[in-house]
Scaffold this active site. Structure first.
Site, PDB file in Angstrom:
ATOM      1  N   PRO A 138       0.799  -1.227   0.000  1.00  0.00           N
ATOM      2  CA  PRO A 138       0.000   0.000   0.000  1.00  0.00           C
ATOM      3  C   PRO A 138       0.831   1.276   0.000  1.00  0.00           C
ATOM      4  O   PRO A 138       0.437   2.284  -0.601  1.00  0.00           O
ATOM      5  CB  PRO A 138      -0.825  -0.129   1.291  1.00  0.00           C
ATOM      6  CG  PRO A 138      -0.980  -1.606   1.480  1.00  0.00           C
ATOM      7  CD  PRO A 138       0.323  -2.195   1.014  1.00  0.00           C
ATOM      8  N   SER A 142       6.391   1.842  -6.800  1.00  0.00           N
ATOM      9  CA  SER A 142       7.646   1.919  -7.554  1.00  0.00           C
ATOM     10  C   SER A 142       8.857   2.061  -6.626  1.00  0.00           C
ATOM     11  O   SER A 142       9.971   1.687  -6.988  1.00  0.00           O
ATOM     12  CB  SER A 142       7.596   3.103  -8.530  1.00  0.00           C
ATOM     13  OG  SER A 142       6.570   2.927  -9.488  1.00  0.00           O
ATOM     14  N   THR A 168      -1.228  -9.383  -9.165  1.00  0.00           N
ATOM     15  CA  THR A 168      -1.870 -10.131 -10.238  1.00  0.00           C
ATOM     16  C   THR A 168      -1.747 -11.631  -9.976  1.00  0.00           C
ATOM     17  O   THR A 168      -0.664 -12.121  -9.664  1.00  0.00           O
ATOM     18  CB  THR A 168      -1.239  -9.782 -11.597  1.00  0.00           C
ATOM     19  OG1 THR A 168      -1.308  -8.368 -11.792  1.00  0.00           O
ATOM     20  CG2 THR A 168      -1.985 -10.475 -12.730  1.00  0.00           C
ATOM     21  N   GLU A 251      10.055  -7.462 -17.501  1.00  0.00           N
ATOM     22  CA  GLU A 251       8.663  -7.089 -17.248  1.00  0.00           C
ATOM     23  C   GLU A 251       8.273  -5.880 -18.094  1.00  0.00           C
ATOM     24  O   GLU A 251       7.208  -5.855 -18.721  1.00  0.00           O
ATOM     25  CB  GLU A 251       8.469  -6.771 -15.765  1.00  0.00           C
ATOM     26  CG  GLU A 251       7.051  -6.321 -15.429  1.00  0.00           C
ATOM     27  CD  GLU A 251       6.880  -5.928 -13.970  1.00  0.00           C
ATOM     28  OE1 GLU A 251       5.764  -5.513 -13.605  1.00  0.00           O
ATOM     29  OE2 GLU A 251       7.860  -6.043 -13.195  1.00  0.00           O
ATOM     30  N   ARG A 252       9.116  -4.877 -18.121  1.00  0.00           N
ATOM     31  CA  ARG A 252       8.800  -3.662 -18.879  1.00  0.00           C
ATOM     32  C   ARG A 252       8.825  -3.916 -20.376  1.00  0.00           C
ATOM     33  O   ARG A 252       8.014  -3.349 -21.122  1.00  0.00           O
ATOM     34  CB  ARG A 252       9.767  -2.553 -18.478  1.00  0.00           C
ATOM     35  CG  ARG A 252       9.523  -2.070 -17.068  1.00  0.00           C
ATOM     36  CD  ARG A 252      10.642  -1.231 -16.483  1.00  0.00           C
ATOM     37  NE  ARG A 252      10.299  -0.820 -15.127  1.00  0.00           N
ATOM     38  CZ  ARG A 252      11.139  -0.265 -14.272  1.00  0.00           C
ATOM     39  NH1 ARG A 252      12.414  -0.055 -14.625  1.00  0.00           N
ATOM     40  NH2 ARG A 252      10.745   0.076 -13.060  1.00  0.00           N
ATOM     41  N   ARG A 277     -18.424  -0.038 -42.610  1.00  0.00           N
ATOM     42  CA  ARG A 277     -19.502   0.910 -42.292  1.00  0.00           C
ATOM     43  C   ARG A 277     -19.678   1.909 -43.429  1.00  0.00           C
ATOM     44  O   ARG A 277     -18.702   2.457 -43.943  1.00  0.00           O
ATOM     45  CB  ARG A 277     -19.171   1.644 -40.989  1.00  0.00           C
ATOM     46  CG  ARG A 277     -20.314   2.544 -40.536  1.00  0.00           C
ATOM     47  CD  ARG A 277     -19.953   3.353 -39.320  1.00  0.00           C
ATOM     48  NE  ARG A 277     -21.025   4.248 -38.945  1.00  0.00           N
ATOM     49  CZ  ARG A 277     -20.898   5.252 -38.070  1.00  0.00           C
ATOM     50  NH1 ARG A 277     -19.724   5.465 -37.509  1.00  0.00           N
ATOM     51  NH2 ARG A 277     -21.923   6.021 -37.783  1.00  0.00           N
ATOM     52  N   THR A 374       5.720   3.550 -13.117  1.00  0.00           N
ATOM     53  CA  THR A 374       4.898   4.593 -13.723  1.00  0.00           C
ATOM     54  C   THR A 374       5.665   5.366 -14.796  1.00  0.00           C
ATOM     55  O   THR A 374       6.898   5.299 -14.878  1.00  0.00           O
ATOM     56  CB  THR A 374       4.420   5.587 -12.656  1.00  0.00           C
ATOM     57  OG1 THR A 374       5.572   6.254 -12.101  1.00  0.00           O
ATOM     58  CG2 THR A 374       3.654   4.875 -11.550  1.00  0.00           C
ATOM     59  N   GLU A 376       6.212   8.400 -14.729  1.00  0.00           N
ATOM     60  CA  GLU A 376       7.098   9.327 -14.030  1.00  0.00           C
ATOM     61  C   GLU A 376       8.418   8.650 -13.639  1.00  0.00           C
ATOM     62  O   GLU A 376       9.499   9.263 -13.741  1.00  0.00           O
ATOM     63  CB  GLU A 376       6.391   9.883 -12.789  1.00  0.00           C
ATOM     64  CG  GLU A 376       5.227  10.819 -13.087  1.00  0.00           C
ATOM     65  CD  GLU A 376       3.983  10.105 -13.601  1.00  0.00           C
ATOM     66  OE1 GLU A 376       3.123  10.769 -14.201  1.00  0.00           O
ATOM     67  OE2 GLU A 376       3.871   8.864 -13.414  1.00  0.00           O
TER      68      GLU A 376
END
Length: 388
Positions: A138, A142, A168, A251-252, A277, A374, A376
């Site tokens: 919590p 990062s 996950t 992972e990234r 369409r 993130t 950032e």
């Protein structure tokens, strides 16, 4: 497919062998996963049997040695799987499978003892045991140096206390690859990893509701004095930070590959919609505004693909790819959200009402700029790479 571009030769590091593997995986994804996507989204889960079926086909161990039940392939083989999972129609299904093969089992392979590999990696490759990586807390996302979950020595083992969140596969997992603090002082040097069977007393798991990834269970996990044996320690004591860093790049990179695969599928859907369409008696794609918008989206896809494949080539060759992987992750996650939003606009009202899963893709892809570090954090890494 994207017209004539689909007929081109594979782009390195992919070769003809990888294209045969791609065809095999696509047949499985479109035949056994995609038809159930809507059902699994409504159920907020997908069956554990998916892992077993993939294990039977060798799809959970593409990069792992044959001695552990893998195919003896390479990182690039798993990259193919990651791209193709974007065709399953559910970001949650792709995330659950990806977390198992891409972030939870690699540390066992790289740092585990032979006994740990036999006990955890072998059944994980078979799909008999499902794994989850438990790092985030919590108050520690990062910033992994802020992890507070404690591991204290007791007779014959360790006592674990603390909490994890946004995990996950956390509800369904048979075991956790879990980070805990083994020194009271803060910082990076007091972290260690443990293999924790989830049936041990003191573990409580609660599913979290999310904007997207509905078919993937994401858990909050509480550990109240969970006792594990000495041999649950994964790798060296106090060296957990290096274990975390060793897997971050893959992972990234997997996230970038997944975003590329998603953009490709969305663009195919948008082109098909523009052709089918009719507006004022003409195909939607015959209007310049739509034609030009799709051309822009195709260019975004090409940039993301080129950047990601470049990073993958460096990584697969064992070279330093931190800058390139970080750039690929940073660019592709926001790009995929923008492509999904643009494709929904092309669909119009039908896109907003769940046609072809476009609105689901937009919700699912929004996690990309957050998960795995993130935007950032990615910018901070790149800034420091440039000496700032």
């Amino acid at each position: 497919m994207l017209g004539a571009s689909a007929e081109r030769k594979p782009v390195p590091p992919f070769g003809e062998r990888h294209e045969r593997l791609r065809a095999e995986i696509r047949e499985f994804v479109e035949g056994e996963l995609r038809p159930h996507a809507d059902e699994w989204e409504r159920a907020r889960s997908f069956p554990d049997d998916v892992f077993r079926r993939m294990g039977e086909r060798g799809l959970l161990g593409l990069k792992y040695p044959r001695e552990y039940g893998g195919r003896g392939g390479t990182w690039v083989d798993e990259a193919v799987l990651c791209e193709e999972l974007a065709r399953c129609g559910s970001g949650g299904v792709a995330a659950g499978i990806g977390a198992h093969i891409g972030i939870a089992t690699p540390p066992v392979w790289k740092f585990g003892t032979e006994e740990q590999k036999q006990r955890y990696l072998v059944p994980a490759i078979k799909g008999e045991k499902i794994a989850a990586l438990a790092i985030t807390e919590p108050d520690a996302g990062s910033d992994v140096a802020s992890i507070r979950t404690r591991a204290e020595r007791v007779d014959g083992g360790w006592r674990l206390s603390g909490s994890k969140t946004f995990i996950t596969n956390g509800v369904r997992a048979h075991f956790l690859v879990l980070a805990a603090r083994t020194r009271p002082e803060g910082g990076h040097r007091g972290l260690s990893f443990f293999l924790v069977d989830t049936d041990r007393p003191g573990i409580t798991r609660r599913p979290l509701e999310k904007l997207g990834w509905h078919a993937s269970d994401t858990a909050e996990i509480a550990l109240d004095g969970v006792v594990v044996p000495d041999d649950a320690l994964l790798g060296e004591e106090h060296a957990g930070f290096y274990l975390i860093m060793a897997n971050f790049q893959w992972e990234r990179l997997l996230m970038a590959l997944g975003a590329v695969g998603s953009m490709r599928v969305l663009l195919e859907l948008a082109i098909a919609r523009a052709r089918a369409r009719r507006v004022r008696g003409r195909p939607l794609g015959s209007f310049q505004a739509i034609r030009h918008r799709i051309a822009e989206l195709a260019t975004v896809l090409s940039v993301g693909e080129a950047l990601t494949y470049h990073a993958l080539r460096l990584f697969a060759d064992g070279l330093d790819a931190v800058r390139e992987v970080t750039q690929a992750k940073l660019f592709t996650q926001r790009a995929a959200v923008a492509v999904a939003d643009a494709c929904l606009q092309i669909y119009g009202g039908a896109g907003y009402t769940c046609a072809d899963g476009v609105e689901r893709a937009l919700r699912d892809l929004r996690l990309g700029p957050i998960g795995g570090g993130t935007d950032e954090i990615m910018k901070e890494i790149l800034g420091r790479q440039m000496g700032l």
